[in-house]
Design a protein around this motif. Structure first.
Motif, PDB file in Angstrom:
ATOM      1  N   LEU A  84     -13.654  11.365  -9.664  1.00  0.00           N
ATOM      2  CA  LEU A  84     -13.056  10.038  -9.684  1.00  0.00           C
ATOM      3  C   LEU A  84     -12.664   9.595  -8.274  1.00  0.00           C
ATOM      4  O   LEU A  84     -12.785   8.421  -7.934  1.00  0.00           O
ATOM      5  CB  LEU A  84     -11.842  10.025 -10.614  1.00  0.00           C
ATOM      6  N   ALA A  85     -12.229  10.536  -7.442  1.00  0.00           N
ATOM      7  CA  ALA A  85     -11.902  10.209  -6.049  1.00  0.00           C
ATOM      8  C   ALA A  85     -13.143   9.754  -5.289  1.00  0.00           C
ATOM      9  O   ALA A  85     -13.062   8.864  -4.436  1.00  0.00           O
ATOM     10  CB  ALA A  85     -11.266  11.409  -5.358  1.00  0.00           C
ATOM     11  N   LEU A  86     -14.288  10.339  -5.594  1.00  0.00           N
ATOM     12  CA  LEU A  86     -15.543   9.900  -4.975  1.00  0.00           C
ATOM     13  C   LEU A  86     -15.860   8.466  -5.384  1.00  0.00           C
ATOM     14  O   LEU A  86     -16.243   7.642  -4.543  1.00  0.00           O
ATOM     15  CB  LEU A  86     -16.687  10.829  -5.367  1.00  0.00           C
ATOM     16  N   LEU A  87     -15.687   8.155  -6.653  1.00  0.00           N
ATOM     17  CA  LEU A  87     -15.938   6.788  -7.117  1.00  0.00           C
ATOM     18  C   LEU A  87     -14.959   5.786  -6.505  1.00  0.00           C
ATOM     19  O   LEU A  87     -15.349   4.672  -6.138  1.00  0.00           O
ATOM     20  CB  LEU A  87     -15.869   6.728  -8.642  1.00  0.00           C
ATOM     21  N   VAL A  88     -13.710   6.180  -6.371  1.00  0.00           N
ATOM     22  CA  VAL A  88     -12.719   5.311  -5.741  1.00  0.00           C
ATOM     23  C   VAL A  88     -13.068   5.087  -4.271  1.00  0.00           C
ATOM     24  O   VAL A  88     -12.983   3.966  -3.764  1.00  0.00           O
ATOM     25  CB  VAL A  88     -11.292   5.894  -5.903  1.00  0.00           C
ATOM     26  N   ALA A  89     -13.474   6.162  -3.579  1.00  0.00           N
ATOM     27  CA  ALA A  89     -13.861   6.031  -2.174  1.00  0.00           C
ATOM     28  C   ALA A  89     -15.034   5.071  -2.023  1.00  0.00           C
ATOM     29  O   ALA A  89     -15.045   4.220  -1.127  1.00  0.00           O
ATOM     30  CB  ALA A  89     -14.218   7.402  -1.604  1.00  0.00           C
ATOM     31  N   PHE A  90     -16.009   5.190  -2.896  1.00  0.00           N
ATOM     32  CA  PHE A  90     -17.167   4.301  -2.849  1.00  0.00           C
ATOM     33  C   PHE A  90     -16.754   2.858  -3.124  1.00  0.00           C
ATOM     34  O   PHE A  90     -17.150   1.938  -2.407  1.00  0.00           O
ATOM     35  CB  PHE A  90     -18.218   4.763  -3.865  1.00  0.00           C
TER      36      PHE A  90
ATOM     37  N   ILE B 238     -10.008   4.610   3.965  1.00  0.00           N
ATOM     38  CA  ILE B 238      -9.901   6.068   4.007  1.00  0.00           C
ATOM     39  C   ILE B 238      -8.520   6.495   3.532  1.00  0.00           C
ATOM     40  O   ILE B 238      -8.380   7.426   2.730  1.00  0.00           O
ATOM     41  CB  ILE B 238     -10.208   6.579   5.429  1.00  0.00           C
ATOM     42  N   VAL B 239      -7.499   5.806   3.983  1.00  0.00           N
ATOM     43  CA  VAL B 239      -6.121   6.151   3.589  1.00  0.00           C
ATOM     44  C   VAL B 239      -5.914   5.928   2.097  1.00  0.00           C
ATOM     45  O   VAL B 239      -5.272   6.745   1.424  1.00  0.00           O
ATOM     46  CB  VAL B 239      -5.115   5.343   4.438  1.00  0.00           C
ATOM     47  N   VAL B 240      -6.478   4.848   1.570  1.00  0.00           N
ATOM     48  CA  VAL B 240      -6.348   4.578   0.132  1.00  0.00           C
ATOM     49  C   VAL B 240      -6.992   5.695  -0.680  1.00  0.00           C
ATOM     50  O   VAL B 240      -6.422   6.168  -1.673  1.00  0.00           O
ATOM     51  CB  VAL B 240      -6.968   3.207  -0.217  1.00  0.00           C
ATOM     52  N   SER B 241      -8.150   6.154  -0.263  1.00  0.00           N
ATOM     53  CA  SER B 241      -8.837   7.233  -0.980  1.00  0.00           C
ATOM     54  C   SER B 241      -8.044   8.528  -0.902  1.00  0.00           C
ATOM     55  O   SER B 241      -7.936   9.264  -1.893  1.00  0.00           O
ATOM     56  CB  SER B 241     -10.233   7.441  -0.406  1.00  0.00           C
ATOM     57  N   TRP B 242      -7.489   8.831   0.255  1.00  0.00           N
ATOM     58  CA  TRP B 242      -6.703  10.048   0.402  1.00  0.00           C
ATOM     59  C   TRP B 242      -5.434   9.976  -0.434  1.00  0.00           C
ATOM     60  O   TRP B 242      -5.031  10.975  -1.043  1.00  0.00           O
ATOM     61  CB  TRP B 242      -6.363  10.294   1.858  1.00  0.00           C
ATOM     62  N   LEU B 243      -4.794   8.826  -0.467  1.00  0.00           N
ATOM     63  CA  LEU B 243      -3.601   8.669  -1.305  1.00  0.00           C
ATOM     64  C   LEU B 243      -3.940   8.805  -2.782  1.00  0.00           C
ATOM     65  O   LEU B 243      -3.169   9.396  -3.541  1.00  0.00           O
ATOM     66  CB  LEU B 243      -2.938   7.319  -1.042  1.00  0.00           C
TER      67      LEU B 243
END
Length: 96
Positions: free
Chosen positions: A48-54, A15-20
């Motif tokens: 792109l943030a959605l793809l990174v979160a996934f 979660i932190v990685v996605s927020w960063l």
């Protein structure tokens, strides 16, 4: 035989990685994108943030709570991007 983990520890790292990522993407867009095109780039950054979160949550390899983690990661990244873009918008309209 190994004993099963009864209560697995939840790691906030994905979660932190996605927020960063959302914060870094929004700052980059705010600094380098021209003002009229900034909204389009923010939409692309949110996708792109959605793809990174996934991808980050998938790489974690934990099935329990996957949907909740991806949702928290993606929504949090978009909220962070919105907050950063609000700061850039307020800075653009502030008198010099």
């Amino acid at each position: 035989m190994t004993e099963p983990v009864l209560v697995p520890r939840r790691s906030p790292a994905p979660i932190v990685v996605s927020w960063l990522f959302g914060a870094i993407a929004a700052i980059g867009i705010g600094l380098f994108a021209p003002s009229p095109e900034r909204a389009g780039w923010l939409g692309a950054g949110a996708g792109l943030a959605l793809l990174v979160a996934f991808a980050v949550n998938l790489a974690m390899g934990e099935a329990r709570g996957f949907i909740v983690r991806v949702a928290a990661s993606a929504v949090g990244a978009v909220v962070v991007m919105g907050a950063v873009s609000l700061v850039f918008a307020l800075a653009a309209i502030a008198p010099a």
